[in-house]
Scaffold this motif. Sequence first.
Motif, short mmCIF file in Angstrom:
data_model
loop_
_atom_site.label_atom_id
_atom_site.label_comp_id
_atom_site.label_asym_id
_atom_site.label_seq_id
_atom_site.Cartn_x
_atom_site.Cartn_y
_atom_site.Cartn_z
N GLN A 194 0.83 -1.20 0.00
CA GLN A 194 0.00 0.00 0.00
C GLN A 194 0.86 1.25 0.00
N VAL A 195 0.37 2.26 -0.67
CA VAL A 195 1.02 3.58 -0.71
C VAL A 195 0.00 4.61 -0.26
N GLN A 196 0.42 5.47 0.64
CA GLN A 196 -0.44 6.57 1.09
C GLN A 196 0.12 7.88 0.54
N LEU A 197 -0.79 8.75 0.11
CA LEU A 197 -0.42 10.03 -0.48
C LEU A 197 -1.15 11.15 0.25
N VAL A 198 -0.41 12.19 0.59
CA VAL A 198 -1.00 13.35 1.27
C VAL A 198 -0.57 14.62 0.55
#
Length: 128
Positions: free
Chosen positions: A1-5
């Motif tokens: 999983q990759v989280q982007l903010v």
Amino acid sequence: QVQLVESGGGLVQAGGSLRLSCAASGRTSSIYAMGWFRRAPGKEREFVAAITWSGGTTYAADSVKGRFTISRTNAENTVYLQMNSLKPEDTAVYFCAANTSPLGYSGNYYKPSTYNYWGQGTQVTVSS
């Protein structure tokens, strides 16, 4: 999983500048490319710019060429969108996206379906 903010949106007058940031976390080693898209009120989401993570190849929509610049800092897992000479028609919610598969990317970088991770978006409003 990759989280982007995403961060950096706001209100600016026409002709002004803003810099958007997108910080990636999680399995960042799987990222092949990152892009920026935007969605204006009543319109479809559209491609703005993209960059490959290792080689730094960049792509930009014709509507923003010469005004917007995409860049990245691999060490910080962050991609930026420097927006200059902003116009009222640039008003939109801007989304950061990540692609984790190089297969066919160069021919499909402008399609939202090419990206499998998305941020929440940041509002950019340009007043006339």
